[in-house]
Motif scaffolding. Structure first.
Motif, PDB file in Angstrom:
ATOM      1  N   UNK A  61     -17.107 -29.280  28.580  1.00 38.21           N
ATOM      2  CA  UNK A  61     -17.995 -30.404  28.890  1.00 38.21           C
ATOM      3  C   UNK A  61     -18.755 -30.909  27.663  1.00 38.21           C
ATOM      4  N   UNK A  62     -18.607 -30.189  26.532  1.00 40.08           N
ATOM      5  CA  UNK A  62     -19.348 -30.527  25.299  1.00 40.08           C
ATOM      6  C   UNK A  62     -20.848 -30.636  25.613  1.00 40.08           C
ATOM      7  N   UNK A  63     -21.391 -29.519  26.067  1.00 38.71           N
ATOM      8  CA  UNK A  63     -22.777 -29.509  26.522  1.00 38.71           C
ATOM      9  C   UNK A  63     -23.420 -28.153  26.225  1.00 38.71           C
ATOM     10  N   UNK A  64     -24.683 -28.180  25.806  1.00 39.88           N
ATOM     11  CA  UNK A  64     -25.439 -26.953  25.619  1.00 39.88           C
ATOM     12  C   UNK A  64     -26.672 -26.999  26.513  1.00 39.88           C
ATOM     13  N   UNK A  65     -26.971 -25.870  27.130  1.00 42.85           N
ATOM     14  CA  UNK A  65     -28.151 -25.756  27.980  1.00 42.85           C
ATOM     15  C   UNK A  65     -29.121 -24.774  27.326  1.00 42.85           C
ATOM     16  N   UNK A  66     -30.349 -25.223  27.114  1.00 42.05           N
ATOM     17  CA  UNK A  66     -31.376 -24.391  26.486  1.00 42.05           C
ATOM     18  C   UNK A  66     -32.571 -24.316  27.436  1.00 42.05           C
ATOM     19  N   UNK A  67     -32.897 -23.103  27.860  1.00 42.65           N
ATOM     20  CA  UNK A  67     -34.006 -22.895  28.805  1.00 42.65           C
ATOM     21  C   UNK A  67     -33.865 -23.791  30.033  1.00 42.65           C
ATOM     22  N   UNK A  68     -32.632 -23.913  30.533  1.00 40.69           N
ATOM     23  CA  UNK A  68     -32.389 -24.643  31.769  1.00 40.69           C
ATOM     24  C   UNK A  68     -32.168 -26.135  31.636  1.00 40.69           C
ATOM     25  N   UNK A  69     -32.339 -26.707  30.439  1.00 40.31           N
ATOM     26  CA  UNK A  69     -32.140 -28.137  30.258  1.00 40.31           C
ATOM     27  C   UNK A  69     -30.869 -28.394  29.460  1.00 40.31           C
ATOM     28  N   UNK A  70     -30.034 -29.306  29.968  1.00 37.09           N
ATOM     29  CA  UNK A  70     -28.733 -29.568  29.350  1.00 37.09           C
ATOM     30  C   UNK A  70     -28.821 -30.715  28.343  1.00 37.09           C
ATOM     31  N   UNK A  71     -28.035 -30.580  27.264  1.00 29.83           N
ATOM     32  CA  UNK A  71     -27.971 -31.609  26.218  1.00 29.83           C
ATOM     33  C   UNK A  71     -26.504 -31.853  25.858  1.00 29.83           C
ATOM     34  N   UNK A  72     -26.157 -33.115  25.703  1.00 26.77           N
ATOM     35  CA  UNK A  72     -24.790 -33.478  25.333  1.00 26.77           C
ATOM     36  C   UNK A  72     -24.565 -33.265  23.835  1.00 26.77           C
ATOM     37  N   UNK A  73     -23.345 -32.878  23.484  1.00 30.21           N
ATOM     38  CA  UNK A  73     -22.971 -32.645  22.092  1.00 30.21           C
ATOM     39  C   UNK A  73     -21.714 -33.417  21.752  1.00 30.21           C
ATOM     40  N   UNK A  74     -21.531 -33.729  20.454  1.00 33.49           N
ATOM     41  CA  UNK A  74     -20.230 -34.253  20.054  1.00 33.49           C
ATOM     42  C   UNK A  74     -19.331 -33.053  19.760  1.00 33.49           C
ATOM     43  N   UNK A  75     -18.074 -33.298  19.438  1.00 37.42           N
ATOM     44  CA  UNK A  75     -17.104 -32.220  19.265  1.00 37.42           C
ATOM     45  C   UNK A  75     -17.523 -31.240  18.164  1.00 37.42           C
TER      46      UNK A  75
END
Length: 245
Positions: A162-176
């Motif tokens: 999904x190209x996504x990181x979750x930090x302390x419960x909040x998700x953030x989109x990432x590029x490749x």
């Protein structure tokens, strides 16, 4: 007459006499096995805009106009000194400088299949072929991780598909590229990792010269991630909390 010749060389990837022909951004397969390079060139000179200064290269080696093509070969018409809009030929040193990589990294790329031609016995790399090679590396790397399970380290969870990181419960989109960096750090689970380690594992990162810049951008754009990222002469790592060395 030209139209008749081109018609006779109609694309046919199912034909038993298929030969791949490349010139600049043009790339196709034609049923021309058994024909000489000169005859194929004459037939496609206008359709592919093949310049008079172009050298004929078969599977990486320069050949004479009388060379007879065989099924499965790749014929590329290469400009000796480059041409606007068609790309350049680079020596190994020029390519290393252009990519801002080291000689060992260049050798690694060759092992991975970096396109190479030999002109007058010297190694050269065609700009368009190199660009296609890098795009292929990135696509293969992304495809290979589409079904990988999520990686977790403490409050940090990354999903490569999904190209996504979750930090302390909040998700953030990432590029490749960002996703590859975060996935590497999460997989290390707090251990130090160097730029060369990252690049040796990930084809995507292997063509990126400034890992430090990517990490700085991640820390700036994803504030909750910043306190968990450490950098030093040892490399980079994720920490669950700041502790003295």
């Amino acid at each position: 007459m030209i139209a008749t010749r081109i018609s006779s060389l109609k694309h046919s990837r199912d034909d038993d006499h298929g030969v791949r022909i490349i010139h600049g951004a043009c790339d196709g397969e034609f049923p021309v096995a058994g024909h000489s390079v000169a005859s194929v060139r004459a037939s496609l000179v206008d359709a592919l805009n093949i310049g008079a200064d172009c050298i004929a290269v078969i599977n990486g080696d320069e050949v004479e106009p009388t060379f007879v093509l065989s099924t499965g070969e790749t014929l590329e018409f290469v400009h000796q000194f480059g041409c606007k809009g068609l790309g350049d030929l680079f020596t190994p040193k020029e390519l290393i400088a252009r990519l801002k990589i080291t000689e060992p990294q260049y050798e690694e790329l060759k092992v991975l299949g970096l396109p190479t031609v030999r002109l007058a016995g010297e190694c050269r790399h065609h700009e368009f072929a190199v660009d296609r090679f890098f795009e292929s590396l990135k696509s293969e790397s992304l495809a290979a991780t589409n079904d990988v399970d999520e990686l977790v380290f403490g409050p940090i969870k990354v999903n490569r598909a999904d190209k996504e990181v979750t930090v302390h419960g909040k998700a953030y989109s990432l590029d490749v590229v960002q996703c590859e960096v975060v996935a590497y750090l999460v997989a290390r689970k707090g251990e130090w990792g160097t730029r060369l380690d990252m690049q040796s594992i990930s084809p995507v990162l292997r063509v990126e010269g400034r890992i430090d810049r990517i990490i700085r951008a991640l820390k700036k754009s994803i504030k909750p991630l910043a306190p968990h990222v450490e950098s030093s002469p040892k490399g980079y790592r994720l920490v669950l909390k700041k502790t003295p060395e």
